[in-house]
Write a protein that holds these residues in place. Structure first.
Motif, short mmCIF file in Angstrom:
data_model
loop_
_atom_site.label_atom_id
_atom_site.label_comp_id
_atom_site.label_asym_id
_atom_site.label_seq_id
_atom_site.Cartn_x
_atom_site.Cartn_y
_atom_site.Cartn_z
N VAL A 1 -5.22 3.94 -4.36
CA VAL A 1 -6.10 4.80 -3.55
C VAL A 1 -7.19 5.41 -4.43
CG1 VAL A 1 -4.17 5.23 -2.01
CG2 VAL A 1 -4.72 6.90 -3.78
N THR A 2 -8.33 5.70 -3.81
CA THR A 2 -9.48 6.20 -4.57
C THR A 2 -10.20 7.30 -3.82
OG1 THR A 2 -10.83 4.43 -3.61
CG2 THR A 2 -9.89 3.99 -5.77
N HIS B 1 -9.35 5.35 5.63
CA HIS B 1 -8.06 5.99 5.43
C HIS B 1 -7.01 5.35 6.34
CE1 HIS B 1 -7.71 9.03 8.90
NE2 HIS B 1 -8.70 8.25 9.21
N THR C 1 -2.22 9.56 6.32
CA THR C 1 -3.09 10.42 5.50
C THR C 1 -2.68 11.88 5.63
OG1 THR C 1 -4.84 8.89 6.09
CG2 THR C 1 -5.48 10.87 4.93
N PRO D 1 -3.74 8.19 1.05
CA PRO D 1 -4.34 6.88 1.35
C PRO D 1 -5.79 6.94 1.84
CG PRO D 1 -2.82 7.51 3.09
CD PRO D 1 -2.74 8.60 2.05
N TRP E 1 -9.68 5.24 0.65
CA TRP E 1 -10.34 4.25 -0.20
C TRP E 1 -11.85 4.38 -0.03
CZ3 TRP E 1 -6.32 3.28 3.14
CH2 TRP E 1 -5.09 2.99 2.54
N GLU F 1 -9.38 1.95 -8.87
CA GLU F 1 -8.70 3.16 -9.35
C GLU F 1 -9.12 3.41 -10.80
OE1 GLU F 1 -4.48 2.80 -9.93
OE2 GLU F 1 -4.65 0.70 -10.47
#
Lengths: 83, 153
Positions: A80-81, B55, B60, B124, B126, B140
């Protein structure tokens, strides 16, 4: 039924955001599911064998091989980022 | 201690001043620490014109709640506020807010830092950025993993 989800770069790489597995396709464990999905093709094997792949079962992250049952939601995603 | 929690995953912008007021609304609070994350216009030497946030709806919120619960167990907190935006954002947009309120500043500073570090490695979300060479998913960063690691043990 078992729901399998893919997010972010994996969703794009596999061109798939969701798979529904019927009763006779459902594996009993997470490692069996990984093996089953790996057999769908090279891209799938790449995602399943990537050591960075994260897995959540019923929306909770798991690092171990987990037992799976009917109605479970399994998600595969890259690191995840957020933030 | 009961910790008042405000948690939101949303497409809309948020108002840091409003969150600051929400966190301060308790006469026992002696310190409020807030962090606001912004979208930068560059990354890895490339110009960034847009940032898309994906997400995992449902997970989340529960992942963020777990992170907040863990922070509340470690430190004495009166209030915590976490807001994360999703969808299409642009440079200078606010993307994330973390605020903590405690009797003394040390708890608020540590908890805010902890929540951001865990959010970056366990929630979660991105990011996909738009550059002159095209769109790309952000990888990452080892520094984020190292930052989260330091809270263990």
């Amino acid at each position: 039924m078992m729901k399998v989800l893919f997010f972010a770069s994996y969703r794009e790489q596999l061109n798939c955001n969701e798979l529904m597995l019927s009763a006779d396709e459902q594996p009993a464990t997470l490692s069996e599911l990984r093996k089953q999905l790996s057999e769908k093709g090279d891209d799938w094997r790449e995602v399943m064998e990537d050591g960075r792949t994260l897995v959540a079962v019923n929306q909770a992250m798991t690092r171990r091989d987990a037992e799976l049952k009917d109605g479970d939601e399994v998600a595969f995603f890259p690191p995840v980022t957020g933030g | 201690m009961t910790t008042t929690v405000h948690l939101s995953v949303q497409t809309d912008d948020f108002d840091p001043a409003l969150e600051q007021a929400r966190l301060s609304d308790n006469a026992a609070v002696g310190g409020v620490v807030t962090f606001t994350g912004l979208v930068r216009d560059n990354n890895l030497d490339d110009h960034v014109s847009g940032l898309y946030l994906e997400h995992y709806p449902g997970m989340t919120e529960s992942a963020l709640q777990t992170i907040i619960d863990e922070a509340s167990e470690r430190w004495s907190l009166y209030a915590v506020s976490v807001i994360h935006r999703v969808g299409q954002l642009h440079p200078t947009d606010r993307i994330v807010f973390v605020g903590t309120a405690s009797a003394h500043r040390q708890d608020a500073f540590a908890a805010c830092d902890f929540i951001m570090d865990y959010l970056k490695t366990r929630a979660p979300f991105w990011k996909k950025e738009t550059t002159p060479e095209g769109d790309r998913w952000i990888e990452e960063r080892q520094s984020d993993k190292d930052a989260a690691q330091r809270w263990q043990g």
